[in-house]
Scaffold this motif. Sequence first.
Motif, PDB file in Angstrom:
ATOM      1  N   LYS A 239      18.141   8.650  -8.027  1.00 30.15           N
ATOM      2  CA  LYS A 239      16.745   9.075  -7.797  1.00 30.15           C
ATOM      3  C   LYS A 239      15.811   8.702  -8.960  1.00 30.15           C
ATOM      4  O   LYS A 239      14.825   9.373  -9.219  1.00 30.15           O
ATOM      5  N   ALA A 240      16.144   7.597  -9.640  1.00 29.73           N
ATOM      6  CA  ALA A 240      15.276   7.074 -10.709  1.00 29.73           C
ATOM      7  C   ALA A 240      14.309   6.087 -10.068  1.00 29.73           C
ATOM      8  O   ALA A 240      14.373   4.881 -10.279  1.00 29.73           O
ATOM      9  N   ASN A 241      13.383   6.618  -9.265  1.00 31.70           N
ATOM     10  CA  ASN A 241      12.685   5.773  -8.308  1.00 31.70           C
ATOM     11  C   ASN A 241      11.173   5.705  -8.484  1.00 31.70           C
ATOM     12  O   ASN A 241      10.450   5.470  -7.521  1.00 31.70           O
ATOM     13  N   ARG A 242      10.687   5.878  -9.701  1.00 37.89           N
ATOM     14  CA  ARG A 242       9.249   5.646  -9.899  1.00 37.89           C
ATOM     15  C   ARG A 242       8.901   4.220  -9.532  1.00 37.89           C
ATOM     16  O   ARG A 242       7.890   3.943  -8.896  1.00 37.89           O
ATOM     17  N   ASN A 243       9.744   3.311  -9.958  1.00 38.18           N
ATOM     18  CA  ASN A 243       9.638   1.914  -9.545  1.00 38.18           C
ATOM     19  C   ASN A 243      10.973   1.239  -9.764  1.00 38.18           C
ATOM     20  O   ASN A 243      11.853   1.783 -10.444  1.00 38.18           O
ATOM     21  N   LYS A 244      11.150   0.088  -9.177  1.00 35.72           N
ATOM     22  CA  LYS A 244      12.357  -0.702  -9.366  1.00 35.72           C
ATOM     23  C   LYS A 244      12.251  -1.495 -10.671  1.00 35.72           C
ATOM     24  O   LYS A 244      11.160  -1.734 -11.177  1.00 35.72           O
ATOM     25  N   LEU A 245      13.393  -1.917 -11.157  1.00 34.79           N
ATOM     26  CA  LEU A 245      13.405  -2.823 -12.303  1.00 34.79           C
ATOM     27  C   LEU A 245      12.603  -4.072 -11.978  1.00 34.79           C
ATOM     28  O   LEU A 245      11.846  -4.583 -12.817  1.00 34.79           O
ATOM     29  N   SER A 246      12.731  -4.572 -10.766  1.00 28.87           N
ATOM     30  CA  SER A 246      12.059  -5.807 -10.366  1.00 28.87           C
ATOM     31  C   SER A 246      10.539  -5.653 -10.316  1.00 28.87           C
ATOM     32  O   SER A 246       9.834  -6.647 -10.099  1.00 28.87           O
ATOM     33  N   GLU A 247      10.042  -4.437 -10.515  1.00 29.42           N
ATOM     34  CA  GLU A 247       8.602  -4.198 -10.548  1.00 29.42           C
ATOM     35  C   GLU A 247       8.080  -3.994 -11.971  1.00 29.42           C
ATOM     36  O   GLU A 247       6.914  -3.659 -12.158  1.00 29.42           O
ATOM     37  N   MET A 248       8.941  -4.221 -12.964  1.00 23.31           N
ATOM     38  CA  MET A 248       8.544  -4.134 -14.376  1.00 23.31           C
ATOM     39  C   MET A 248       8.677  -5.543 -14.959  1.00 23.31           C
ATOM     40  O   MET A 248       9.780  -5.982 -15.278  1.00 23.31           O
ATOM     41  N   PRO A 249       7.596  -6.265 -15.078  1.00 23.52           N
ATOM     42  CA  PRO A 249       7.673  -7.711 -15.342  1.00 23.52           C
ATOM     43  C   PRO A 249       8.496  -8.104 -16.562  1.00 23.52           C
ATOM     44  O   PRO A 249       9.329  -9.021 -16.478  1.00 23.52           O
ATOM     45  N   ALA A 250       8.259  -7.472 -17.701  1.00 19.74           N
ATOM     46  CA  ALA A 250       8.978  -7.873 -18.905  1.00 19.74           C
ATOM     47  C   ALA A 250      10.462  -7.520 -18.812  1.00 19.74           C
ATOM     48  O   ALA A 250      11.333  -8.347 -19.115  1.00 19.74           O
ATOM     49  N   LEU A 251      10.775  -6.308 -18.392  1.00 16.41           N
ATOM     50  CA  LEU A 251      12.172  -5.897 -18.287  1.00 16.41           C
ATOM     51  C   LEU A 251      12.913  -6.713 -17.227  1.00 16.41           C
ATOM     52  O   LEU A 251      14.080  -7.076 -17.411  1.00 16.41           O
ATOM     53  N   TRP A 252      12.246  -7.005 -16.128  1.00 19.81           N
ATOM     54  CA  TRP A 252      12.867  -7.794 -15.077  1.00 19.81           C
ATOM     55  C   TRP A 252      13.114  -9.229 -15.554  1.00 19.81           C
ATOM     56  O   TRP A 252      14.192  -9.800 -15.339  1.00 19.81           O
TER      57      TRP A 252
END
Length: 336
Positions: A239-252
């Motif tokens: 439930k760590a669902n504020r956003n996906k990793l793929s929605e964080m440009p630098a981390l993705w």
Amino acid sequence: MPQGRYVEDEFDRDTDYIEDRITEDGRDGWPVEPDRYRLVVSRACPWANRAIIVRRLLGLEDVLGMGVCGPTHDARSWTFDLDPDGRDPVLGIERLQEAFLARYPDYPKGITVPAVVDVPTGQVVTNDFPQITLDLSTQWTKWHREGAPDLYPDHLRAEIDEINEWVYTEVNNGVYRCGFAGRQASYERAYDRLFAALDRLEERLTQRRYLVGEQITEADVRLFTTLVRFDPVYHGHFKANRNKLSEMPALWGYARDLFQTPGFGDTIDFAHIKAHYYVVHSDINPTGVVPKGPDLSGWLTAHGREQLGGRPFGDGTPPPPPRPEETVPAGHTVTA
């Protein structure tokens, strides 16, 4: 299952591990020797995945054998159900528990991976996962492959240690605090704390290719094994669902950069990862249904991180391809 307890309905990981070390001078009675020890892992486990990656990057396959447990386990132990007859071919045991009990007949704590086992005696030496990878870098140097990268450079150790401690507390363990929170308020605190940390990493990695210095270090290994599990597992299951990793440009971009680097993505078994979390954590997912998604093809898309400079292996070279017997099965990962 993670080994831990609940304090005021918040998950608190048990970090009481066997702290013996395998060192060049044998100070704890366990000297570095080729072919003496066996690294026992599961590809599902993020802590074990670190050891798999470091062993690959340093080229220790010829001197440190690796036993791979299946992705699921029961309350007793990890099992070698991937091997013929369900036994590790070197240790001859069905359960990792047997190596712990061989040394400590009344061992009261969790049976965890990664663990290093002394082959002649069949006894566990250590399951202290943070120290295992550091010792592979600093104590096994005589056996590193030619061109092995320095994952723990002297001049960067203080900064690496600081980043590692913070990332462990806020991110590596932060996802578990979300997933195993006992009450709504505990979950929301864990959720806010985790995403505050990811935002901080997003900012840091916008301007730099790697966490510390100009090349891959131990710090990158430790963060990567959580990031690679984020969308397949932590986003939904924990439930760590504020956003996906793929929605964080630098981390993705950072995660894809590492995934596409030899020694990282070629250790990842997404099928095992999903099977472990969704099957073993029956209190969170009582049906045992394993989700079909997400679409993993994005892991191989261009990341553009080269423009930030740096060299993945510093003055070293990439590791060779994994050995056939250690290759992730087709269909379990993403390939070009």
